[in-house]
Design a protein around this motif. Structure first.
Motif, PDB file in Angstrom:
ATOM      1  N   SER A 209       0.841  -1.188   0.000  1.00  0.00           N
ATOM      2  CA  SER A 209       0.000   0.000   0.000  1.00  0.00           C
ATOM      3  C   SER A 209       0.877   1.238   0.000  1.00  0.00           C
ATOM      4  O   SER A 209       2.107   1.163   0.107  1.00  0.00           O
ATOM      5  CB  SER A 209      -0.896  -0.002   1.241  1.00  0.00           C
ATOM      6  N   THR A 210       0.217   2.415  -0.099  1.00  0.00           N
ATOM      7  CA  THR A 210       0.960   3.670  -0.035  1.00  0.00           C
ATOM      8  C   THR A 210       1.716   3.784   1.278  1.00  0.00           C
ATOM      9  O   THR A 210       2.898   4.138   1.310  1.00  0.00           O
ATOM     10  CB  THR A 210      -0.007   4.846  -0.181  1.00  0.00           C
ATOM     11  N   PHE A 211       1.058   3.454   2.364  1.00  0.00           N
ATOM     12  CA  PHE A 211       1.697   3.529   3.678  1.00  0.00           C
ATOM     13  C   PHE A 211       2.880   2.564   3.766  1.00  0.00           C
ATOM     14  O   PHE A 211       3.958   2.920   4.263  1.00  0.00           O
ATOM     15  CB  PHE A 211       0.669   3.225   4.761  1.00  0.00           C
ATOM     16  N   SER A 212       2.693   1.386   3.219  1.00  0.00           N
ATOM     17  CA  SER A 212       3.770   0.392   3.297  1.00  0.00           C
ATOM     18  C   SER A 212       4.994   0.823   2.502  1.00  0.00           C
ATOM     19  O   SER A 212       6.132   0.646   2.942  1.00  0.00           O
ATOM     20  CB  SER A 212       3.265  -0.963   2.784  1.00  0.00           C
ATOM     21  N   SER A 213       4.757   1.378   1.317  1.00  0.00           N
ATOM     22  CA  SER A 213       5.895   1.790   0.498  1.00  0.00           C
ATOM     23  C   SER A 213       6.683   2.907   1.191  1.00  0.00           C
ATOM     24  O   SER A 213       7.920   2.925   1.172  1.00  0.00           O
ATOM     25  CB  SER A 213       5.415   2.242  -0.874  1.00  0.00           C
ATOM     26  N   HIS A 214       5.948   3.834   1.827  1.00  0.00           N
ATOM     27  CA  HIS A 214       6.639   4.887   2.574  1.00  0.00           C
ATOM     28  C   HIS A 214       7.443   4.294   3.725  1.00  0.00           C
ATOM     29  O   HIS A 214       8.596   4.693   3.972  1.00  0.00           O
ATOM     30  CB  HIS A 214       5.623   5.903   3.120  1.00  0.00           C
ATOM     31  N   MET A 215       6.862   3.383   4.458  1.00  0.00           N
ATOM     32  CA  MET A 215       7.531   2.816   5.614  1.00  0.00           C
ATOM     33  C   MET A 215       8.799   2.057   5.212  1.00  0.00           C
ATOM     34  O   MET A 215       9.822   2.120   5.915  1.00  0.00           O
ATOM     35  CB  MET A 215       6.585   1.879   6.365  1.00  0.00           C
ATOM     36  N   ARG A 216       8.767   1.351   4.084  1.00  0.00           N
ATOM     37  CA  ARG A 216       9.952   0.607   3.663  1.00  0.00           C
ATOM     38  C   ARG A 216      11.111   1.560   3.384  1.00  0.00           C
ATOM     39  O   ARG A 216      12.254   1.308   3.772  1.00  0.00           O
ATOM     40  CB  ARG A 216       9.639  -0.226   2.414  1.00  0.00           C
ATOM     41  N   ARG A 217      10.827   2.702   2.712  1.00  0.00           N
ATOM     42  CA  ARG A 217      11.888   3.646   2.426  1.00  0.00           C
ATOM     43  C   ARG A 217      12.409   4.290   3.714  1.00  0.00           C
ATOM     44  O   ARG A 217      13.612   4.497   3.884  1.00  0.00           O
ATOM     45  CB  ARG A 217      11.408   4.716   1.451  1.00  0.00           C
ATOM     46  N   ILE A 218      11.494   4.624   4.625  1.00  0.00           N
ATOM     47  CA  ILE A 218      11.907   5.280   5.872  1.00  0.00           C
ATOM     48  C   ILE A 218      12.735   4.331   6.732  1.00  0.00           C
ATOM     49  O   ILE A 218      13.746   4.711   7.326  1.00  0.00           O
ATOM     50  CB  ILE A 218      10.673   5.794   6.631  1.00  0.00           C
ATOM     51  N   ILE A 219      12.320   3.061   6.793  1.00  0.00           N
ATOM     52  CA  ILE A 219      13.089   2.088   7.566  1.00  0.00           C
ATOM     53  C   ILE A 219      14.504   1.952   7.006  1.00  0.00           C
ATOM     54  O   ILE A 219      15.486   1.873   7.755  1.00  0.00           O
ATOM     55  CB  ILE A 219      12.352   0.727   7.581  1.00  0.00           C
TER      56      ILE A 219
END
Length: 776
Positions: free
Chosen positions: A385-395
């Motif tokens: 999802s949009t949230f997941s893609s953001h979280m992967r980059r931030i992690i």
């Protein structure tokens, strides 16, 4: 540098624009491979060299790069022992000449010492003029091996041309004599053979070899026997010529191999110079300013995104000094993402040694890493999802972030429950702040606005929105959090009032107060910016006026010095002219004295000439004595008449006096009188008195005096005699050489007071004296 950050910040567009400004394929390759420097010192050195390139570009233009091209493969082949073609040899010569012209241009421009870094950049280039000359002795500028490349080649080509001329002669003769057997009177080439188009029924009439037959079978192409041997010789000569050309080109390849290292080094310098001047041309196109690289501090003044250029609204941004975390809020399509990209891209450009599209010089924090989370990488295949893609980059960035990193986060915490998203966002920001990284984040969460207020290491900023027009202004307001403007926008769009009232009732009172406070902050910020703009305008005007006054003062000083020099020059000329005129008058007086024939009007004229020759302003008239000082019996000069006389009577108020001028008395204003002498002493026995006149002796002794002094005394004596009413006086001058006597007698003949004069009798001095009969 993280390639994902370069892609997200559209760094490739900057590469492409610089590549368009390059003049060679070498410069274009350097631009396409450009990346930010890993060390700050390297970036600062490149900025200093680029600064010189920009100044040279504006002052004398860019160096020429004509003829310079990528020839590494040709040179490497020559180094390995291979050969080169004539066209490649020509390109090598042109490249050598182009590199030399580029180097000479830079060196000439740097002769004044203004471009030391560029001059040092081209200093390692070797002089390959000799190799260029060797190539030009074999290959011309059209890429053809010239006849005089060697004696053997000249001999072979001369013989070939003679044989070909013989062939044409034979064929021309056959065309004329055998025209009746030919399909048409032309020469046809069949492969390497010269043939005649013969009608098939007459092929036996022309001896030779059949080389071809037409498709219809009506024409055979026969190579006449008379030219077969000549053609064979021509082909043999062509083979020998080709071998000689190959030998010459192989020699050239060997010569190129000997200077391969120098050539490749020159080519590398030329590529670097083309790259530098391509960046200078790009800086001029975007009106770029040289940035200052700092340790983690950003101060952007009037920054614009390079891709938007003139269409972008300039923004002012600070980061890393008073605060390390900047939270930008505002409505959608208000410019938050563009602001984020502008900060990131200008940082990459500064680290790459590029000038930045800013209003004035700005500060860029040099950082080891730039981490970016911009855009939506939602993937259906990976079930992200949009949230997941953001979280992967931030992690991923949280695992690699360091204190000297710049982190750019767009819509932090979006894509999930607002309460959890805002809490997660605050936790992420806390971690990044504790690490020491510089962070710029955009968000819609109101909780993050309060977080920025509470955190001393954070600062709020917002994108301005005009509620009246319902349009964003794209201006960044530092220190002011953004308002949601949702209810205001709905009201402007015509939402029913009862719905708006109901919506407001659901909004917490604290939130309303916060919105009002933010509105007041925005208004105060706009007023402060307006006042700042006015102050800057006033400062600019004051500086312009100061500069103008300085220019006027400098011009006045230069004019003053010029006028002083001109006045001194004119004064010297006047003094020199006066000196020459005085010398002439003195010489003439001496000449007249020697002739002993001086007349009164001549002396007056000479005196006027001498006074007129005096340089400078006219001498001030003699100061007149006060009226109370004029007394009867004084010798005075009437200034308006220029005549001398004696004061006979003075009025009671002292304003006028009666003056005896010869036989005439006149009333004169006391201000027109100049006292020249006091009354004469008591008279001797041999004097006579007339009325109130003073006593005057009957004789005047001028022996031993010069002509000028004697005549002056005689003039005054005759005036006194006229005033005293004496009709006969004696002037004793002595005999001597006769010069004084003759001068006095000439003077007396023309004097207005003298009726007649004659030598004295024996009892009065004889020829040593003169008797004068005075007009009374």
């Amino acid at each position: 540098m993280d390639e994902r950050a370069l892609d997200a910040l559209e760094y490739e567009d900057v590469r492409g624009e610089i590549a368009k400004c390059a003049q060679t394929s070498l410069g274009q390759a350097r631009a396409s491979a450009m990346v930010p420097f890993a060390e700050r010192a390297d970036a600062e050195a490149e900025l200093a060299r680029l600064d010189e390139a920009v100044r040279m570009l504006y002052r004398v233009g860019a160096p020429p790069f004509a003829g310079i091209e990528s020839l590494e493969e040709v040179v490497q082949r020559a180094r390995r022992g291979g050969t080169i073609s004539a066209d490649e040899a020509n390109r090598l010569a042109r490249c050598i000449a182009g590199m030399r012209a580029m180097r000479q241009f830079v060196e000439r421009a740097a002769e004044g010492g203004d471009f030391p870094l560029l001059a040092s950049s081209v200093a390692p280039m070797a002089d390959l003029r000799r190799t260029e000359q060797e190539i030009r002795q074999v290959v011309d500028e059209d890429g053809q091996v010239i006849d005089h490349a060697s004696p053997t080649l000249l001999r072979l080509r001369d013989e070939k041309r003679r044989r070909e001329a013989e062939i044409r002669t034979v064929l021309d003769r056959l065309l004329r004599t055998q025209a009746k057997y030919l399909q048409e009177p032309v020469i046809a080439m069949r492969g390497e053979h010269y043939c005649l188009p013969v009608r098939v029924e007459h092929k036996s009439q022309i001896p030779g070899m059949v080389r071809d037959v037409s498709s219809s079978g009506s024409t055979v192409f026969i190579e006449p026997r008379a030219i077969v041997e000549l053609s064979e010789r021509v082909r043999e000569l062509e083979v020998l010529e080709e071998r000689e050309v190959e030998r010459l080109l192989y020699q050239l390849a060997a010569a190129v191999a000997q200077v391969a290292d120098d050539f490749l080094r020159n080519l590398n310098v030329a590529a670097e110079m083309d790259f530098v001047f391509a960046k200078a041309a790009y800086a001029r196109r975007v009106d770029g300013k040289r940035p200052r690289l700092t340790d983690g501090v950003w101060r952007l003044h009037g920054a614009r995104h390079p891709k938007l250029h003139r269409d972008a609204v300039p923004i002012d941004v600070e980061l890393g000094d008073r605060f390390r975390l900047l939270i930008i809020t505002g409505p959608n399509t208000g410019g938050k993402t563009v602001t984020l990209k502008t900060i990131g891209l200008l940082t990459l450009m500064g680290m790459s040694g590029l000038f930045l599209p800013t209003k004035r010089e700005s500060d860029i924090g040099f950082c080891r890493h730039v981490f970016v989370d911009i855009g939506d990488e939602q993937s259906i295949e990976q079930n992200l999802s949009t949230f997941s893609s953001h979280m992967r980059r931030i992690i991923d960035m949280l695992e690699r972030v360091t204190p000297d990193s710049l982190v750019l986060l767009d819509e932090l915490g979006a894509g999930t429950d607002p309460a959890e998203g805002s809490a997660l966002a605050i936790a992420i920001l806390d971690h990044l702040t504790s690490v020491g990284a510089r962070v710029v984040a955009t968000t819609h969460y109101a909780e993050l606005k309060g977080y920025a207020f509470r955190n001393p290491a954070a600062e709020n900023a917002s994108m301005e929105f005009d509620v009246e027009t319902l349009r964003p202004t794209y201006r960044l307001l530092m220190g002011v959090p953004g308002r949601s403007n949702a209810l205001a926008i709905a009201e402007r769009l015509g939402m029913p009032k009862e719905i708006l009232e109901r919506a407001r009732s659901h909004v917490a009172e604290s939130d309303i107060h916060v919105e009002d406070l933010i509105g007041k902050l925005e208004a105060a910020s706009r007023e402060a910016e307006r006042m700042r703009d006015e102050a800057e305008q006033a400062l600019r005007e004051a500086r312009d006026q100061a500069a103008d006054l300085a220019r006027q003062k400098a011009a006045w000083e230069a004019s003053k010095d010029s006028m002083r020099e001109q006045a001194a020059r004119e004064a010297r000329e006047v003094i020199e002219r006066a000196r020459r005129e005085a010398d002439a008058v003195i010489r003439e007086i001496r000449s007249l004295r020697d002739r002993a024939a001086v007349k009164d009007h001549e002396l007056v004229e000479l005196r006027k000439r001498l006074e007129a020759a005096e340089p400078g302003e006219k001498r001030a008239a003699p100061r007149r004595r006060a009226q109370a000082e004029v007394r009867p019996g004084q010798r005075v000069r009437v200034l308006s008449l220029g005549q001398k006389g004696d004061v006979v009577e003075v009025a009671q108020d002292g304003r006028a006096a009666v003056v005896q001028l010869g036989a005439m008395r006149m009333k004169v204003d006391a201000r027109d009188l100049e006292v020249v002498g006091d009354a004469q002493p008591a008279a001797a026995p041999s004097v006579t008195r007339l009325g109130g006149a003073k006593d005057v002796r009957m004789e005047l002794d001028v022996r031993g005096e010069t002509v000028d002094d004697a005549i002056s005394r005689i003039d005054k004596y005759l005036d006194d005699a006229v005033v005293a009413g004496i009709s006969r006086v004696v002037i004793i001058h002595g005999k001597g050489t006769g010069a004084l006597r003759n001068a006095i007698r000439r003077y007396l003949r023309d004097h207005p007071h003298v009726k007649s004069s004659e030598p004295a009798g024996p009892g009065e001095g004889g020829d040593g004296a003169t008797v004068v009969h005075v007009r009374t």
